[in-house]
Design a protein around this motif. Structure first.
Motif, PDB file in Angstrom:
ATOM      1  N   THR A  22      -6.580  -2.371   8.360  1.00 26.49           N
ATOM      2  CA  THR A  22      -6.054  -3.341   7.402  1.00 26.49           C
ATOM      3  C   THR A  22      -4.995  -4.221   8.047  1.00 26.49           C
ATOM      4  N   ASP A  23      -4.730  -5.322   7.378  1.00 23.24           N
ATOM      5  CA  ASP A  23      -3.857  -6.374   7.901  1.00 23.24           C
ATOM      6  C   ASP A  23      -2.588  -6.449   7.039  1.00 23.24           C
ATOM      7  N   HIS A  24      -2.024  -7.639   6.976  1.00 22.79           N
ATOM      8  CA  HIS A  24      -0.808  -7.867   6.172  1.00 22.79           C
ATOM      9  C   HIS A  24      -1.246  -8.036   4.724  1.00 22.79           C
ATOM     10  N   GLU A  25      -1.599  -6.928   4.057  1.00 23.95           N
ATOM     11  CA  GLU A  25      -2.240  -7.003   2.750  1.00 23.95           C
ATOM     12  C   GLU A  25      -1.981  -5.720   1.969  1.00 23.95           C
ATOM     13  N   TRP A  26      -2.350  -5.773   0.655  1.00 21.76           N
ATOM     14  CA  TRP A  26      -1.941  -4.708  -0.256  1.00 21.76           C
ATOM     15  C   TRP A  26      -2.485  -3.338   0.099  1.00 21.76           C
ATOM     16  N   GLN A  27      -3.666  -3.233   0.734  1.00 20.19           N
ATOM     17  CA  GLN A  27      -4.158  -1.894   1.070  1.00 20.19           C
ATOM     18  C   GLN A  27      -3.200  -1.204   2.048  1.00 20.19           C
ATOM     19  N   THR A  28      -2.618  -1.976   2.949  1.00 19.74           N
ATOM     20  CA  THR A  28      -1.605  -1.428   3.866  1.00 19.74           C
ATOM     21  C   THR A  28      -0.419  -0.889   3.082  1.00 19.74           C
ATOM     22  N   TRP A  29      -0.024  -1.620   2.046  1.00 22.55           N
ATOM     23  CA  TRP A  29       1.208  -1.272   1.324  1.00 22.55           C
ATOM     24  C   TRP A  29       0.979  -0.146   0.329  1.00 22.55           C
ATOM     25  N   ARG A  30      -0.221  -0.098  -0.305  1.00 20.65           N
ATOM     26  CA  ARG A  30      -0.562   1.058  -1.140  1.00 20.65           C
ATOM     27  C   ARG A  30      -0.527   2.329  -0.298  1.00 20.65           C
ATOM     28  N   ARG A  31      -1.169   2.272   0.876  1.00 20.24           N
ATOM     29  CA  ARG A  31      -1.193   3.450   1.739  1.00 20.24           C
ATOM     30  C   ARG A  31       0.205   3.802   2.228  1.00 20.24           C
ATOM     31  N   SER A  32       1.015   2.785   2.465  1.00 14.32           N
ATOM     32  CA  SER A  32       2.383   3.037   2.917  1.00 14.32           C
ATOM     33  C   SER A  32       3.173   3.785   1.847  1.00 14.32           C
TER      34      SER A  32
ATOM     35  N   PHE B 246       2.788  -0.397   9.279  1.00 10.42           N
ATOM     36  CA  PHE B 246       2.071  -1.659   9.485  1.00 10.42           C
ATOM     37  C   PHE B 246       0.592  -1.420   9.239  1.00 10.42           C
ATOM     38  N   GLY B 247      -0.161  -2.509   9.041  1.00 14.68           N
ATOM     39  CA  GLY B 247      -1.602  -2.418   9.129  1.00 14.68           C
ATOM     40  C   GLY B 247      -2.030  -2.478  10.588  1.00 14.68           C
ATOM     41  N   SER B 248      -3.103  -1.777  10.924  1.00 10.53           N
ATOM     42  CA  SER B 248      -3.514  -1.741  12.339  1.00 10.53           C
ATOM     43  C   SER B 248      -3.790  -3.141  12.877  1.00 10.53           C
ATOM     44  N   LYS B 249      -4.286  -4.032  12.020  1.00 14.23           N
ATOM     45  CA  LYS B 249      -4.581  -5.393  12.488  1.00 14.23           C
ATOM     46  C   LYS B 249      -3.300  -6.189  12.715  1.00 14.23           C
ATOM     47  N   GLU B 250      -2.254  -5.836  12.009  1.00 10.14           N
ATOM     48  CA  GLU B 250      -0.955  -6.456  12.289  1.00 10.14           C
ATOM     49  C   GLU B 250      -0.447  -6.019  13.650  1.00 10.14           C
ATOM     50  N   VAL B 251      -0.603  -4.734  13.940  1.00 13.56           N
ATOM     51  CA  VAL B 251      -0.126  -4.206  15.221  1.00 13.56           C
ATOM     52  C   VAL B 251      -0.914  -4.845  16.357  1.00 13.56           C
ATOM     53  N   GLU B 252      -2.242  -4.920  16.165  1.00 11.01           N
ATOM     54  CA  GLU B 252      -3.098  -5.517  17.202  1.00 11.01           C
ATOM     55  C   GLU B 252      -2.731  -6.975  17.467  1.00 11.01           C
ATOM     56  N   SER B 253      -2.472  -7.695  16.375  1.00 15.62           N
ATOM     57  CA  SER B 253      -2.193  -9.124  16.551  1.00 15.62           C
ATOM     58  C   SER B 253      -0.752  -9.375  16.990  1.00 15.62           C
TER      59      SER B 253
ATOM     60  N   SER C  49       3.265  -2.766  -9.567  1.00 16.99           N
ATOM     61  CA  SER C  49       2.570  -1.981 -10.597  1.00 16.99           C
ATOM     62  C   SER C  49       1.253  -2.610 -11.021  1.00 16.99           C
ATOM     63  N   SER C  50       0.923  -3.787 -10.489  1.00 12.81           N
ATOM     64  CA  SER C  50      -0.369  -4.403 -10.784  1.00 12.81           C
ATOM     65  C   SER C  50      -1.273  -4.198  -9.568  1.00 12.81           C
ATOM     66  N   GLN C  51      -1.378  -5.153  -8.660  1.00 13.00           N
ATOM     67  CA  GLN C  51      -2.214  -4.974  -7.474  1.00 13.00           C
ATOM     68  C   GLN C  51      -1.731  -3.826  -6.567  1.00 13.00           C
ATOM     69  N   GLY C  52      -0.445  -3.488  -6.630  1.00 15.01           N
ATOM     70  CA  GLY C  52       0.067  -2.406  -5.790  1.00 15.01           C
ATOM     71  C   GLY C  52      -0.286  -1.027  -6.302  1.00 15.01           C
ATOM     72  N   ARG C  53      -0.523  -0.920  -7.602  1.00 16.36           N
ATOM     73  CA  ARG C  53      -0.904   0.356  -8.240  1.00 16.36           C
ATOM     74  C   ARG C  53       0.114   1.465  -7.991  1.00 16.36           C
ATOM     75  N   ALA C  54       1.381   1.093  -7.868  1.00 13.13           N
ATOM     76  CA  ALA C  54       2.425   2.071  -7.565  1.00 13.13           C
ATOM     77  C   ALA C  54       2.449   3.189  -8.601  1.00 13.13           C
ATOM     78  N   ASN C  55       2.258   2.832  -9.893  1.00 15.77           N
ATOM     79  CA  ASN C  55       2.310   3.853 -10.937  1.00 15.77           C
ATOM     80  C   ASN C  55       1.164   4.854 -10.789  1.00 15.77           C
ATOM     81  N   LEU C  56      -0.043   4.355 -10.505  1.00 13.63           N
ATOM     82  CA  LEU C  56      -1.184   5.273 -10.371  1.00 13.63           C
ATOM     83  C   LEU C  56      -1.052   6.128  -9.107  1.00 13.63           C
TER      84      LEU C  56
ATOM     85  N   GLY D 167      -9.774  -2.994   0.059  1.00  6.09           N
ATOM     86  CA  GLY D 167      -8.562  -3.170  -0.735  1.00  6.09           C
ATOM     87  C   GLY D 167      -8.520  -4.478  -1.493  1.00  6.09           C
ATOM     88  N   PHE D 168      -7.312  -4.900  -1.826  1.00  2.00           N
ATOM     89  CA  PHE D 168      -7.089  -6.027  -2.725  1.00  2.00           C
ATOM     90  C   PHE D 168      -6.865  -7.327  -1.959  1.00  2.00           C
TER      91      PHE D 168
END
Lengths: 387, 387
Positions: free
Chosen positions: A366-376, A328-335, A189-196, A89-90
């Motif tokens: 993933t952690d506290h990062e954009w790939q977690t939020w795109r997937r969310s 959450f990202g799995s690494k957030e849950v783990e930590s 709409s940039s790194q989040g790619r919400a539109n796409l 991810g980003f």
């Protein structure tokens, strides 16, 4: 993640100048490079390699994931080096040239960590869901307006779905979608790619089309309460309940009426959702608990939970809200970070027992990062406005 | 301009270490700084001062207007320095840290000189016409589409005027507005401020509302023809007439039909204009000469002229085109650059004599730069679609 990086850093040190022998030589330019730029690059191990001409520099470092990696200079004054493997991810990053932290002139720039700076895209196994494809595309509109509450000119970005311009009589539900701390109205709409993400979901028939409003939720946080040295900080005291009031007032008094006036919205609670990531999730919690007469669908990505106590104190929330989504990202849950002390999964079970239809999603690896939020967003959007 | 800079550079050198005594100490942060950033700054002499922490650097330079200015380091490793006075308006710049050319982490970033990099705004005596004001605002929309001609996904930005969302039955004329070489589809609505210029003109009743389409006209230029060393390059041979064909095909076959399908346009020649700056002006010349059945209003900013020969070779252009607008910065006219060998003013007189209604504008005190082009749009827009 940190442990892994430390391990790699130590093992790299241990073998000294042979560190390059470990690196798989299949680097390709990042998909978010500036036009025509060969660097930064990413390899199949998900390492980031940067390169910059700096003939008179003493040292140059790649600063990514809170770790600084030394670059090596060649005879032409070109510095090159790579990071440990990164999550899919980003990611934000920067260069350090003789102590100066600067953007990499090879990358595109994104707003995060309270600055416009470099970003890089690590190809992900599931990147298809946010890829740019030849499907009908919605628009992202820059919308400038005057906020009476804030007494200033403000800007938001509005996603309108692909069909919006086709039938001038059709009206749409609205999702208010917030960024995280140190980010702004451009993030989703940039790194989040919400539109796409939405364009692809709609093209596949997996989500109903709706409008997304992305505004700037940055608001001065109050100071943390002072506690005596060594004393335990009082639980739940920070951020205080009133913290989100500034943005809440602008959202409910200015933004929502302005959107309902200027766009073909279905202007009622059943067709209005709010979601956010990190700080934006915390704002979503405060704002929707106080305004469940305005919002029927609520999403919190990497920013705590609605607690059983919240629901007991706000019975109208339980009555009014049709869908709550927590992720959450799995690494957030783990930590154990970012869930504000409670185990999110058991909390979700408790909420469902009390009749609040609550979905729980954990983004793998993933952690506290954009790939977690795109997937969310990808998981959340299909749950919205299923009337 | 270059002579002035050389003079100042020499006089600064002549008095050695006392150069700072010359500088008026009324610097203020630039209006296009990143949120919360104190540097870069501009003073009343229109000097640019930059500052960056680089404790281990050997030298740091400010690189603006093709001149590099040395910064001075203090005991904390903070480097500070300023440029000679710059022209009013917007300029690209960068920092040089021990030989590395990088963006200034204090500024916002803009696409120009074939890269995303730093920009600075020198307050102008006439900046009111492109200021952000509390007037009704149009929108700038990111529009993603598939181009059959280019066989690729492309992106343009569309300005819709403030009234566009109010009356769903009203239709509007369209201006196709092109950027310069090394720039892209973001330039006109970012550093160009085309949307704010139009919002202000419309609010004052000085221009009719119309749609603006800003696409990416970057196209590979053919190699310059080789001539023997010392031999004069054949006049008018470069760029060849066919050079703009790539963008012309995408514009006429894909973009215009796509815009007319997706927006409430008045889809005829009388209500369609094309303009551009520098390379975009040269494209406008080639494209409108070949397609005067499509465009009735033509603007060329800092990119040569339509010549009498052009008109004689293309009688339908003379017949079809209602308004031709030609403009330059006064420093361009003085230096003789960018007008492709002919005196623009006498050329305009010749065109008017032949019946082509031609307007000529010279931006005072500016060169081949955005302030010239902002002013050109401000002068051009009120001439459009006066039916």
């Amino acid at each position: 993640m940190k442990k892994l990086i430390q391990y790699i850093a130590l093992s790299t040190l241990a073998i000294g100048g042979f560190s390059h022998a470990q690196v798989v030589e299949d680097f390709k330019p990042s998909s978010v490079n500036q036009p025509g730029k060969e660097y930064p690059q990413v390899n199949s191990e998900r390492r980031v390699r940067v390169q910059i001409l700096a003939p008179d520099a003493k040292y140059v470092q790649l600063d990514i994931g809170a770790v600084k990696y030394d670059l090596v200079k060649d005879e032409n004054g070109v510095w090159t080096g790579e990071s440990a493997p990164q999550d899919e991810g980003f990611h934000y990053y920067q260069l350090n040239i003789d102590g100066a932290s600067v953007p990499d002139p090879g990358s595109l720039y994104f707003y995060g960590a309270s600055r416009w700076g470099s970003g890089i895209e690590i190809p992900a196994h599931d990147q298809d869901f946010y890829a740019l494809k030849n499907v009908p595309h919605g628009q992202v509109r820059e919308h400038i307006y005057f906020s009476k509450t804030d007494n200033s000119m403000r800007r938001c970005f509005i996603y309108t779905p692909p069909c919006y311009n086709k039938d001038q009589n059709k009206r749409y539900p609205v999702l208010y979608l917030q960024h995280g701390g140190g980010e702004n109205e451009t993030g989703w709409s940039s790194q989040g790619r919400a539109n796409l993400i939405m364009d692809n979901l709609i093209a596949e028939g997996k989500a109903n089309p709706f409008i997304i409003v992305m505004d700037n939720g940055t608001w001065r946080m109050p100071e943390r309460p002072q506690t005596a040295p060594g004393a335990e900080r009082p639980r739940g005291a920070w951020p205080p309940a009133g913290w989100a009031d500034g943005f809440m007032n602008v959202l409910t008094k200015d933004i929502i009426p302005m959107i309902d006036e200027n766009y073909r919205t279905i202007a009622n609670q059943q067709n209005r959702a709010m979601a956010g990531l990190s700080m934006g999730a915390m704002q979503t919690r405060v704002i929707t608990l106080a305004n469940s007469d305005l919002f029927s669908h609520v999403g919190m990505f990497s920013g705590g939970s609605i607690s059983v106590e919240d629901v007991e104190k706000n019975p109208q929330f339980l009555k009014n809200v049709k869908v709550l989504f927590l992720s959450f990202g799995s690494k957030e849950v783990e930590s154990g970070r970012y869930n504000l002390g409670s185990d999110p999964k058991s909390n979700v079970e408790e909420l469902n027992k009390r009749g609040l239809k609550t979905h729980y999603y954990v983004s793998p690896g993933t952690d506290h990062e954009w790939q977690t939020w795109r997937r969310s967003l990808y998981q959340f959007a299909p749950l919205l406005f299923k009337n």
